[in-house]
Design a protein around this motif. Structure first.
Motif, mmCIF file in Angstrom:
data_model
loop_
_atom_site.group_PDB
_atom_site.id
_atom_site.type_symbol
_atom_site.label_atom_id
_atom_site.label_comp_id
_atom_site.label_asym_id
_atom_site.label_seq_id
_atom_site.Cartn_x
_atom_site.Cartn_y
_atom_site.Cartn_z
ATOM 1 N N MET A 22 0.849 -1.192 0.000
ATOM 2 C CA MET A 22 0.000 0.000 0.000
ATOM 3 C C MET A 22 0.886 1.245 0.000
ATOM 4 O O MET A 22 1.849 1.329 0.755
ATOM 5 C CB MET A 22 -0.914 -0.003 1.230
ATOM 6 C CG MET A 22 -1.870 1.172 1.275
ATOM 7 S SD MET A 22 -2.989 1.077 2.698
ATOM 8 C CE MET A 22 -3.959 -0.362 2.239
ATOM 9 N N VAL A 23 0.563 2.190 -0.881
ATOM 10 C CA VAL A 23 1.340 3.430 -0.985
ATOM 11 C C VAL A 23 0.600 4.528 -0.233
ATOM 12 O O VAL A 23 -0.590 4.772 -0.466
ATOM 13 C CB VAL A 23 1.530 3.833 -2.456
ATOM 14 C CG1 VAL A 23 2.287 5.156 -2.543
ATOM 15 C CG2 VAL A 23 2.276 2.742 -3.213
ATOM 16 N N HIS A 24 1.299 5.192 0.678
ATOM 17 C CA HIS A 24 0.698 6.270 1.464
ATOM 18 C C HIS A 24 1.153 7.611 0.901
ATOM 19 O O HIS A 24 2.240 7.739 0.317
ATOM 20 C CB HIS A 24 1.106 6.158 2.925
ATOM 21 C CG HIS A 24 0.605 4.909 3.592
ATOM 22 N ND1 HIS A 24 -0.687 4.793 4.048
ATOM 23 C CD2 HIS A 24 1.226 3.724 3.855
ATOM 24 C CE1 HIS A 24 -0.850 3.583 4.570
ATOM 25 N NE2 HIS A 24 0.287 2.917 4.464
ATOM 26 N N ASP A 25 0.314 8.619 1.056
ATOM 27 C CA ASP A 25 0.641 9.974 0.619
ATOM 28 C C ASP A 25 1.682 10.556 1.570
ATOM 29 O O ASP A 25 1.436 10.697 2.775
ATOM 30 C CB ASP A 25 -0.628 10.829 0.611
ATOM 31 C CG ASP A 25 -0.430 12.135 -0.148
ATOM 32 O OD1 ASP A 25 0.730 12.536 -0.344
ATOM 33 O OD2 ASP A 25 -1.440 12.734 -0.557
ATOM 34 N N THR A 26 2.858 10.869 1.037
ATOM 35 C CA THR A 26 3.948 11.381 1.879
ATOM 36 C C THR A 26 4.069 12.902 1.803
ATOM 37 O O THR A 26 4.989 13.484 2.379
ATOM 38 C CB THR A 26 5.289 10.753 1.453
ATOM 39 O OG1 THR A 26 5.533 11.055 0.067
ATOM 40 C CG2 THR A 26 5.254 9.242 1.639
ATOM 41 N N ARG A 27 3.142 13.559 1.100
ATOM 42 C CA ARG A 27 3.226 15.018 1.001
ATOM 43 C C ARG A 27 2.876 15.676 2.335
ATOM 44 O O ARG A 27 2.036 15.172 3.098
ATOM 45 C CB ARG A 27 2.261 15.531 -0.063
ATOM 46 C CG ARG A 27 2.588 15.114 -1.482
ATOM 47 C CD ARG A 27 1.529 15.599 -2.451
ATOM 48 N NE ARG A 27 0.199 15.046 -2.114
ATOM 49 C CZ ARG A 27 -0.926 15.369 -2.757
ATOM 50 N NH1 ARG A 27 -0.874 16.227 -3.762
ATOM 51 N NH2 ARG A 27 -2.074 14.827 -2.397
ATOM 52 N N SER A 28 3.479 16.810 2.562
ATOM 53 C CA SER A 28 3.120 17.605 3.729
ATOM 54 C C SER A 28 1.785 18.304 3.461
ATOM 55 O O SER A 28 1.301 18.346 2.315
ATOM 56 C CB SER A 28 4.192 18.664 4.003
ATOM 57 O OG SER A 28 4.217 19.607 2.939
ATOM 58 N N VAL A 29 1.198 18.838 4.514
ATOM 59 C CA VAL A 29 -0.058 19.580 4.356
ATOM 60 C C VAL A 29 0.140 20.745 3.392
ATOM 61 O O VAL A 29 -0.716 21.030 2.534
ATOM 62 C CB VAL A 29 -0.559 20.090 5.730
ATOM 63 C CG1 VAL A 29 -1.753 21.021 5.550
ATOM 64 C CG2 VAL A 29 -0.910 18.920 6.631
ATOM 65 N N GLU A 30 1.282 21.409 3.500
ATOM 66 C CA GLU A 30 1.562 22.555 2.632
ATOM 67 C C GLU A 30 1.674 22.129 1.168
ATOM 68 O O GLU A 30 1.180 22.809 0.261
ATOM 69 C CB GLU A 30 2.854 23.250 3.074
ATOM 70 C CG GLU A 30 2.774 23.963 4.419
ATOM 71 C CD GLU A 30 2.842 22.997 5.597
ATOM 72 O OE1 GLU A 30 3.217 21.807 5.386
ATOM 73 O OE2 GLU A 30 2.518 23.410 6.720
ATOM 74 N N GLU A 31 2.341 20.981 0.937
ATOM 75 C CA GLU A 31 2.497 20.487 -0.442
ATOM 76 C C GLU A 31 1.157 20.077 -1.037
ATOM 77 O O GLU A 31 0.876 20.349 -2.211
ATOM 78 C CB GLU A 31 3.470 19.309 -0.462
ATOM 79 C CG GLU A 31 4.922 19.695 -0.215
ATOM 80 C CD GLU A 31 5.815 18.478 -0.042
ATOM 81 O OE1 GLU A 31 7.008 18.582 -0.392
ATOM 82 O OE2 GLU A 31 5.317 17.429 0.445
ATOM 83 N N ALA A 32 0.322 19.416 -0.247
ATOM 84 C CA ALA A 32 -0.997 19.010 -0.732
ATOM 85 C C ALA A 32 -1.858 20.224 -1.026
ATOM 86 O O ALA A 32 -2.568 20.276 -2.039
ATOM 87 C CB ALA A 32 -1.678 18.110 0.298
ATOM 88 N N VAL A 35 -11.277 16.331 -9.338
ATOM 89 C CA VAL A 35 -12.311 15.433 -8.817
ATOM 90 C C VAL A 35 -11.714 14.072 -8.473
ATOM 91 O O VAL A 35 -12.022 13.479 -7.426
ATOM 92 C CB VAL A 35 -13.457 15.273 -9.838
ATOM 93 C CG1 VAL A 35 -14.441 14.200 -9.386
ATOM 94 C CG2 VAL A 35 -14.182 16.602 -10.027
ATOM 95 N N ALA A 36 -10.818 13.562 -9.341
ATOM 96 C CA ALA A 36 -10.187 12.261 -9.080
ATOM 97 C C ALA A 36 -9.339 12.294 -7.817
ATOM 98 O O ALA A 36 -9.165 11.272 -7.145
ATOM 99 C CB ALA A 36 -9.328 11.845 -10.274
ATOM 100 N N SER A 37 -8.819 13.471 -7.471
ATOM 101 C CA SER A 37 -7.975 13.607 -6.279
ATOM 102 C C SER A 37 -8.788 13.766 -5.006
ATOM 103 O O SER A 37 -8.303 13.450 -3.914
ATOM 104 C CB SER A 37 -7.042 14.817 -6.434
ATOM 105 O OG SER A 37 -6.200 14.676 -7.565
ATOM 106 N N ILE A 38 -10.019 14.278 -5.132
ATOM 107 C CA ILE A 38 -10.812 14.603 -3.945
ATOM 108 C C ILE A 38 -11.886 13.566 -3.647
ATOM 109 O O ILE A 38 -12.084 13.156 -2.496
ATOM 110 C CB ILE A 38 -11.474 15.999 -4.113
ATOM 111 C CG1 ILE A 38 -10.397 17.088 -4.136
ATOM 112 C CG2 ILE A 38 -12.485 16.261 -3.012
ATOM 113 C CD1 ILE A 38 -10.942 18.467 -4.440
ATOM 114 N N ALA A 39 -12.601 13.122 -4.672
ATOM 115 C CA ALA A 39 -13.768 12.252 -4.470
ATOM 116 C C ALA A 39 -13.343 10.848 -4.021
ATOM 117 O O ALA A 39 -12.251 10.385 -4.364
ATOM 118 C CB ALA A 39 -14.569 12.154 -5.767
#
Length: 448
Positions: free
Chosen positions: A1-11, A72-76
């Protein structure tokens, strides 16, 4: 499983970039309308001439479509996206009902109730209302009051006799039926590595190869011809090569040979915009006969002077006319497997070597992968602004859909720049550069 490693600022920056792209693209559309002193059309506008169709707006729409879909693909939730895509065939079926029932034609003079529309089409009113409601949710037809519908800027494309009607009719009929059989066609063990038109999803669906079927069902051939006219318009029209290539810089008397050019609509558009260019149109003998009729009507002076010639050819077996300055192929190679493409280009090269500095222009959909390629950008390819996928994602979806269409119908293929370069090299041709216009790309090759 791949987790999102971006910081809040990057996202946050990622989403901000996407929304900024949308905002700036909308602003460029508004500016283009203002510059043309034209009001922005509403969804309810049914006058197609009110809509601007400039390259600025096409570029903006490409970014808007790509950015909105990526947002939409990133949020929904992922199941939400996949469920909607799974049910996409519902819209195709509803469009087919609307065409068969001639709903747009019935609404030509104004809104009508579902009961009136159903009576005119001799269908069940309750069922028709459900179909129209689904289309209206997608902005094709407008529900002006409960169970009363009107045409809008999308639904007028379904009016009988229009080329876009033919495109939708063909797509929701023959193509959609063929696509259902694509998994079976790709998983038949005996068809592994096949490239024949009788080893396709279309053949499984209809029991005949595409163009073989048209020999007896001529009404389908006529519909397909009009559908392709509509599709050419979506790609920038027959005059695209005349607009995006630097023809003003070529010498008077330059000769342009259009191979597989049908009756010569592209060459006619080129001559109209750049009359200093002479043209040779080459296609099958029967097509050339029809071409003579067009040119005798549209450019009899060019025919009489010899500035326009029509010559029959089988490009798999013979070389085109010798010694032309430019040889041109538009939407020819995507019909053929790679070995046949090499044969076609080898035959063209034999004609090119008769004149120094002769060039080949290949005008096709060019597929980009989703990663940035600096060498492609240097060659003239347009890459999307980040954080969009480098190929604009959904904003350029039709070229990828067309690739699957070619696979399903002909075992043909749309190709990447690397594919075209490899095929050209195999025929003794060297890639020079490319020009991007509408949806399709012009690639220039010279003798190696």
């Amino acid at each position: 499983m791949v987790h999102d490693t971006r910081s809040v600022e990057e996202a946050t920056a990622y989403f901000s970039q996407l929304t900024t792209l949308i905002t700036k693209s909308v602003e460029s559309v508004l500016h283009d309308y203002a510059a043309a002193s034209r009001p922005l059309p509403t969804l309810e506008c049914t006058d197609s001439s009110a809509v601007l169709d400039t390259q600025v707006i096409r570029d903006a729409v490409r970014v808007i479509e790509g950015a909105c879909a990526q947002l939409v693909a990133s949020i929904a939730p992922a199941p939400h996206i996949m469920a909607n895509r799974t049910l996409g065939g519902v819209d195709q079926a509803c469009l087919r009902v609307a065409i068969k029932a001639k709903i747009a034609d019935q609404l030509r003079d104004g809104p009508k109730s579902v009961a009136e529309l159903a009576a005119g089409a001799k269908v069940d009113a309750g069922k028709l209302g459900r179909v129209l409601r689904n289309l209206a949710v997608k902005h094709c037809f407008s529900e002006v009051t409960k169970d009363v519908f009107a045409n809008n800027r999308l639904s007028v494309c379904l009016l009988s006799g229009t080329n876009t009607n033919a495109l939708v009719d063909f797509g929701t009929d023959e193509l959609n039926t063929a696509f259902v059989y694509l998994p079976e066609a790709l998983t038949k063990p005996e068809w592994l590595g096949s490239n024949g038109v009788e080893q396709t999803a279309y053949f499984l669906a209809h029991g005949q190869a595409h163009f073989k079927r048209y020999e007896t069902e001529t009404w389908r051939a006529e519909r397909f011809s009009r559908a392709m006219i509509a599709y050419t318009g979506l790609q920038g029209g027959t005059d695209e090569i005349a607009r995006i290539y630097p023809w003003p810089k070529v010498s008077p008397g330059t000769t342009f040979c259009d191979i597989g050019g049908a009756v010569g609509h592209v060459s006619f558009a080129l001559r109209k915009m750049h009359p200093h260019v002479k043209v040779v149109v080459q296609d099958m003998a029967s097509v050339v006969e029809d071409g003579h009729k067009l040119w005798e009507k549209e450019d009899p002076h060019g025919l009489a002077k010899g500035d326009v010639r029509l010559v029959a050819i089988n490009f798999l077996e013979h070389s085109p006319v010798d010694g032309c300055d430019f040889y041109y192929l538009k939407h020819v190679l995507h019909d053929w497997p790679e070995a046949d493409c090499v044969t076609i280009l080898t035959n063209i090269k034999k004609a090119m070597i008769k004149k120094r500095n002769s060039k080949l222009l290949i005008h096709e959909f060019m597929l980009h992968d989703a990663t940035q390629h600096a060498d492609h950008a240097a060659a003239g390819a347009i890459l999307a602004p980040p954080p969009l996928l480098a190929n604009f994602g959904t904003g350029a979806q039709r070229r990828y859909m067309m690739d699957i269409n070619m696979l399903a119908c002909y075992n043909g293929a749309e190709r990447t720049l690397d594919d075209f370069i490899r095929i050209g090299n195999a025929a003794g041709l060297q890639f020079s550069r490319l020009w991007e216009g509408g949806e399709v790309t012009v690639m220039e090759f010279a003798c190696a």
